[in-house]
Motif scaffolding. Structure first.
Motif, short mmCIF file in Angstrom:
data_model
loop_
_atom_site.label_atom_id
_atom_site.label_comp_id
_atom_site.label_asym_id
_atom_site.label_seq_id
_atom_site.Cartn_x
_atom_site.Cartn_y
_atom_site.Cartn_z
N VAL A 159 7.45 -6.60 -5.82
CA VAL A 159 8.25 -5.37 -5.81
C VAL A 159 9.57 -5.63 -6.49
O VAL A 159 10.01 -6.77 -6.66
CB VAL A 159 8.51 -4.85 -4.36
CG1 VAL A 159 7.23 -4.58 -3.63
CG2 VAL A 159 9.41 -5.79 -3.58
N GLU A 160 10.21 -4.52 -6.87
CA GLU A 160 11.57 -4.62 -7.38
C GLU A 160 12.41 -3.55 -6.71
O GLU A 160 11.92 -2.48 -6.37
CB GLU A 160 11.61 -4.48 -8.91
CG GLU A 160 11.04 -3.20 -9.46
CD GLU A 160 10.98 -3.20 -10.98
OE1 GLU A 160 11.15 -4.26 -11.60
OE2 GLU A 160 10.77 -2.12 -11.52
N ARG A 161 13.68 -3.92 -6.49
CA ARG A 161 14.63 -3.00 -5.83
C ARG A 161 15.66 -2.59 -6.86
O ARG A 161 16.08 -3.39 -7.69
CB ARG A 161 15.34 -3.70 -4.68
CG ARG A 161 14.45 -4.01 -3.53
CD ARG A 161 15.23 -4.69 -2.46
NE ARG A 161 15.42 -6.08 -2.86
CZ ARG A 161 15.78 -7.05 -2.06
NH1 ARG A 161 16.02 -6.80 -0.81
NH2 ARG A 161 15.91 -8.27 -2.50
N ARG A 162 16.08 -1.33 -6.73
CA ARG A 162 17.14 -0.83 -7.60
C ARG A 162 18.06 0.06 -6.78
O ARG A 162 17.59 0.96 -6.08
CB ARG A 162 16.55 -0.01 -8.74
CG ARG A 162 15.76 -0.83 -9.72
CD ARG A 162 15.44 -0.03 -10.96
NE ARG A 162 14.58 -0.84 -11.81
CZ ARG A 162 13.58 -0.39 -12.50
NH1 ARG A 162 13.28 0.89 -12.46
NH2 ARG A 162 12.86 -1.18 -13.25
N ALA A 163 19.35 -0.18 -6.95
CA ALA A 163 20.33 0.70 -6.31
C ALA A 163 20.33 2.01 -7.08
O ALA A 163 20.22 2.03 -8.32
CB ALA A 163 21.71 0.06 -6.34
N GLN B 62 0.82 -1.21 0.00
CA GLN B 62 0.00 0.00 0.00
C GLN B 62 0.86 1.26 0.00
O GLN B 62 0.54 2.23 -0.69
CB GLN B 62 -0.93 0.01 1.21
CG GLN B 62 -2.06 -1.00 1.09
CD GLN B 62 -2.91 -1.01 2.34
OE1 GLN B 62 -2.42 -1.18 3.44
NE2 GLN B 62 -4.21 -0.82 2.15
N ALA B 63 1.92 1.26 0.78
CA ALA B 63 2.80 2.43 0.84
C ALA B 63 3.43 2.70 -0.52
O ALA B 63 3.49 3.84 -0.98
CB ALA B 63 3.89 2.22 1.90
N LEU B 64 3.87 1.65 -1.18
CA LEU B 64 4.50 1.81 -2.49
C LEU B 64 3.47 2.18 -3.56
O LEU B 64 3.78 2.94 -4.48
CB LEU B 64 5.25 0.54 -2.89
CG LEU B 64 6.49 0.25 -2.03
CD1 LEU B 64 7.05 -1.13 -2.36
CD2 LEU B 64 7.54 1.33 -2.21
N GLY C 71 2.48 -6.30 -8.63
CA GLY C 71 2.33 -5.62 -7.35
C GLY C 71 1.19 -4.61 -7.37
O GLY C 71 0.46 -4.46 -6.38
N MET C 72 1.04 -3.91 -8.48
CA MET C 72 -0.06 -2.95 -8.60
C MET C 72 -1.41 -3.67 -8.54
O MET C 72 -2.35 -3.17 -7.91
CB MET C 72 0.07 -2.14 -9.90
CG MET C 72 1.21 -1.14 -9.88
SD MET C 72 1.11 0.06 -8.54
CE MET C 72 -0.26 1.06 -9.08
N ALA C 73 -1.49 -4.83 -9.17
CA ALA C 73 -2.74 -5.62 -9.11
C ALA C 73 -3.01 -6.06 -7.67
O ALA C 73 -4.16 -6.01 -7.21
CB ALA C 73 -2.65 -6.83 -10.03
N LYS C 74 -1.96 -6.47 -6.96
CA LYS C 74 -2.13 -6.86 -5.54
C LYS C 74 -2.58 -5.66 -4.72
O LYS C 74 -3.43 -5.80 -3.83
CB LYS C 74 -0.82 -7.40 -4.97
CG LYS C 74 -0.35 -8.69 -5.56
CD LYS C 74 -1.02 -9.88 -4.95
CE LYS C 74 -0.33 -11.14 -5.48
NZ LYS C 74 -1.06 -12.34 -5.18
N ALA C 75 -2.03 -4.48 -5.01
CA ALA C 75 -2.39 -3.28 -4.26
C ALA C 75 -3.89 -3.00 -4.39
O ALA C 75 -4.55 -2.62 -3.40
CB ALA C 75 -1.58 -2.09 -4.75
N GLU C 76 -4.44 -3.17 -5.58
CA GLU C 76 -5.87 -2.95 -5.77
C GLU C 76 -6.70 -3.96 -4.99
O GLU C 76 -7.70 -3.61 -4.37
CB GLU C 76 -6.20 -3.01 -7.26
CG GLU C 76 -5.64 -1.84 -8.04
CD GLU C 76 -5.81 -1.98 -9.55
OE1 GLU C 76 -6.56 -2.87 -10.01
OE2 GLU C 76 -5.18 -1.17 -10.27
#
Length: 191
Positions: A102-106, A65-67, A122-127
């Motif tokens: 999610v994905e992480r990037r330096a 949700q935060a992301l 992740g966006m689908a999960k957020a909904e």
């Protein structure tokens, strides 16, 4: 042994042990903390049951949700927003990354700064999480009118701030905190 004899025997046993014959109440019957913990446990269980159907554990939805709201965040900002320690946020992000949520990037130029964002999955999960939160929130607040709902939110936020200060974590007011407080003031809720 009759009822009176049983009571007398219990009173004698209590006196020997140094206890009074005062009737014991269930734990926390008048405690705000007890009521809060019980409500939180029930809320968490209701949410957890629904999240399990999405393949998520309770707590992971907060990161999603935060992301979803922020887009991209540093790990430090995410931890501060969630009011958890950075290693806790990192562990949750690692698990969500393994699920493809999610994905992480330096950050270019400074590899120590890691930014996190939702994937398409992740966006689908957020909904889906938002729908779950709305369902559980409706169950939680079903017996409260609009004024009581706002008052409860405000009081819980105040209590959380007090505990944060006692734990040495004060000063972590987020933009969202400020927005909610401004909304409460606009709606005439006293501080």
């Amino acid at each position: 042994m009759g009822d009176k004899q049983k009571r007398d025997h219990q009173d004698e046993a209590a006196a020997v042990l140094g206890h009074t014959s005062k009737k014991m109440r269930p734990p926390g019957v008048r405690s705000v903390g007890w009521a809060l913990v019980q409500a939180a446990r029930l809320h968490r269980a209701r949410t957890g049951d629904r999240l399990a159907k999405l393949g998520l554990f309770a707590g992971q939805e907060q990161v999603v949700q935060a992301l979803a709201a922020a887009g991209t965040m540093t790990m430090g900002d995410l931890a501060a927003l969630l009011r958890v320690r950075p290693p806790t946020a990192s562990k949750t992000v690692t698990r969500l990354a393994a699920l493809g949520i999610v994905e992480r990037r330096a950050e270019s130029g400074d590899g120590r700064v890691v930014r996190v964002q939702l994937t398409e999955a992740g966006m689908a999960k957020a909904e889906a999480i938002e729908r779950i939160q709305e369902e559980v929130e409706a169950e939680l607040l079903d017996h409260l009118d609009k004024t009581d709902r706002r008052r409860l939110r405000k009081l819980l936020r105040k209590a959380a701030r007090g505990l944060a200060e006692a734990a040495g974590a004060s000063g972590q007011v987020t933009e969202t905190d400020a927005e909610i407080e401004a909304e409460d003031e606009t709606e005439g809720l006293p501080a």
